[in-house]
Design a protein around this motif. Structure first.
Motif, PDB file in Angstrom:
ATOM      1  N   ALA A   1       2.604   3.842   4.214  1.00 49.09           N
ATOM      2  CA  ALA A   1       3.154   5.097   3.686  1.00 49.09           C
ATOM      3  C   ALA A   1       4.488   4.880   2.999  1.00 49.09           C
ATOM      4  CB  ALA A   1       3.296   6.116   4.815  1.00 49.09           C
ATOM      5  N   VAL A   2       5.347   4.076   3.581  1.00 47.64           N
ATOM      6  CA  VAL A   2       6.665   3.883   2.960  1.00 47.64           C
ATOM      7  C   VAL A   2       6.545   3.084   1.670  1.00 47.64           C
ATOM      8  CG1 VAL A   2       7.417   1.780   4.189  1.00 47.64           C
ATOM      9  CG2 VAL A   2       9.106   3.466   3.431  1.00 47.64           C
ATOM     10  N   VAL A   3       5.673   2.085   1.645  1.00 52.50           N
ATOM     11  CA  VAL A   3       5.488   1.309   0.411  1.00 52.50           C
ATOM     12  C   VAL A   3       4.877   2.196  -0.671  1.00 52.50           C
ATOM     13  CG1 VAL A   3       4.276  -0.640  -0.655  1.00 52.50           C
ATOM     14  CG2 VAL A   3       5.383  -0.911   1.581  1.00 52.50           C
ATOM     15  N   ASP A   4       3.895   3.008  -0.317  1.00 53.15           N
ATOM     16  CA  ASP A   4       3.308   3.930  -1.296  1.00 53.15           C
ATOM     17  C   ASP A   4       4.370   4.887  -1.835  1.00 53.15           C
ATOM     18  OD1 ASP A   4       0.825   2.761  -0.957  1.00 53.15           O
ATOM     19  OD2 ASP A   4       0.031   4.381   0.304  1.00 53.15           O
ATOM     20  N   GLY A   5       5.247   5.376  -0.955  1.00 47.53           N
ATOM     21  CA  GLY A   5       6.311   6.280  -1.379  1.00 47.53           C
ATOM     22  C   GLY A   5       7.272   5.610  -2.339  1.00 47.53           C
ATOM     23  N   TRP A   6       7.662   4.390  -2.027  1.00 45.25           N
ATOM     24  CA  TRP A   6       8.569   3.661  -2.911  1.00 45.25           C
ATOM     25  C   TRP A   6       7.911   3.361  -4.257  1.00 45.25           C
ATOM     26  CZ3 TRP A   6      10.493  -0.087   1.448  1.00 45.25           C
ATOM     27  CH2 TRP A   6      11.616   0.481   2.083  1.00 45.25           C
ATOM     28  N   MET A   7       6.643   2.969  -4.239  1.00 46.47           N
ATOM     29  CA  MET A   7       5.968   2.614  -5.487  1.00 46.47           C
ATOM     30  C   MET A   7       5.743   3.827  -6.377  1.00 46.47           C
ATOM     31  SD  MET A   7       5.718  -0.656  -5.538  1.00 46.47           S
ATOM     32  CE  MET A   7       4.655  -0.856  -6.965  1.00 46.47           C
ATOM     33  N   ALA A   8       5.709   5.011  -5.799  1.00 47.96           N
ATOM     34  CA  ALA A   8       5.517   6.244  -6.584  1.00 47.96           C
ATOM     35  C   ALA A   8       6.813   6.742  -7.201  1.00 47.96           C
ATOM     36  CB  ALA A   8       4.915   7.334  -5.700  1.00 47.96           C
TER      37      ALA A   8
END
Length: 204
Positions: free
Chosen positions: A158-165
């Motif tokens: 979730a945190v990686v997806d948030g950063w990548m978005a």
């Protein structure tokens, strides 16, 4: 509370947007521009901070579950770096994997612990420290550096997806000039966001 994330860009010409969100299901909203980051480490002694082995003592022993979160984040980020990505509509080529640096990990853990313990969300520490001062206090000398932070994300994915978005966070992650990383996760159940994440990047 909606997860939040913020990034600091390392360029002198432009800075990443700071993103945050709270309440309901709304998307993160812009909170203004990032700050200018020094391209070369400055004299931290003049800022009242100095490198010390004792600085990292309270984050050397870490909850094994938190260590696994940190390891998983780096694995996921290196997968994104290897695949290439699009950040804010701009295609980014594949870049080499980040390697873990213990001093950057110390700086990241210190900041995540500070945010969770003192219940705040900012790149500025509770003692007024900047990311660059914290890195230097951990003994890390850099030519270039960057930091991403996030709060409220319950898993590494979730945190990686948030950063990548987010354009600014994605740009930091996909910057091939950054070679090393340290990730810090801290869980503070009585705080606003509970889960706090910091990723520090650097090139010595």
């Amino acid at each position: 509370m909606k997860p939040s994330s913020r990034s600091l860009c390392l360029t002198l010409l432009s800075a990443a947007a700071l993103l945050g969100g709270c309440g309901g299901e709304e998307a993160p909203t812009s909170q203004g521009e990032g700050v200018v980051v020094p391209p070369v480490q400055t004299d931290v002694a003049g800022n009242g901070l100095s490198a010390s082995a004792a600085y990292c003592d309270d984050v050397t022993t870490w909850d094994p579950a938190w260590v696994q979160f940190e390891t998983d984040v780096l694995t996921l980020i290196n997968q994104r770096r290897a695949a290439g990505a699009t950040c804010g509509g701009v295609a980014k080529p594949a870049v080499g994997a980040l390697t873990t640096n213990d001093k950057l990990r110390c700086a990241a853990r210190k900041h995540s612990k500070d945010m969770g313990t003192n219940n705040f969300f900012s790149h500025t520490g509770s003692n007024g420290s900047t990311p660059w001062q914290r890195m230097a206090s951990a003994g890390y000398s850099y030519r270039t550096a960057a930091e991403n932070i996030a709060a409220g994300y319950g898993t590494a994915q979730a945190v990686v997806d948030g950063w990548m978005a987010s354009t600014g966070h994605c740009n930091n992650i996909m910057n091939g000039a950054l070679k090393q990383s340290g990730i810090g996760y801290y869980n503070a159940p009585s705080s606003t966001y509970r889960a706090y994440w910091t990723q520090d990047f650097g090139t010595p």
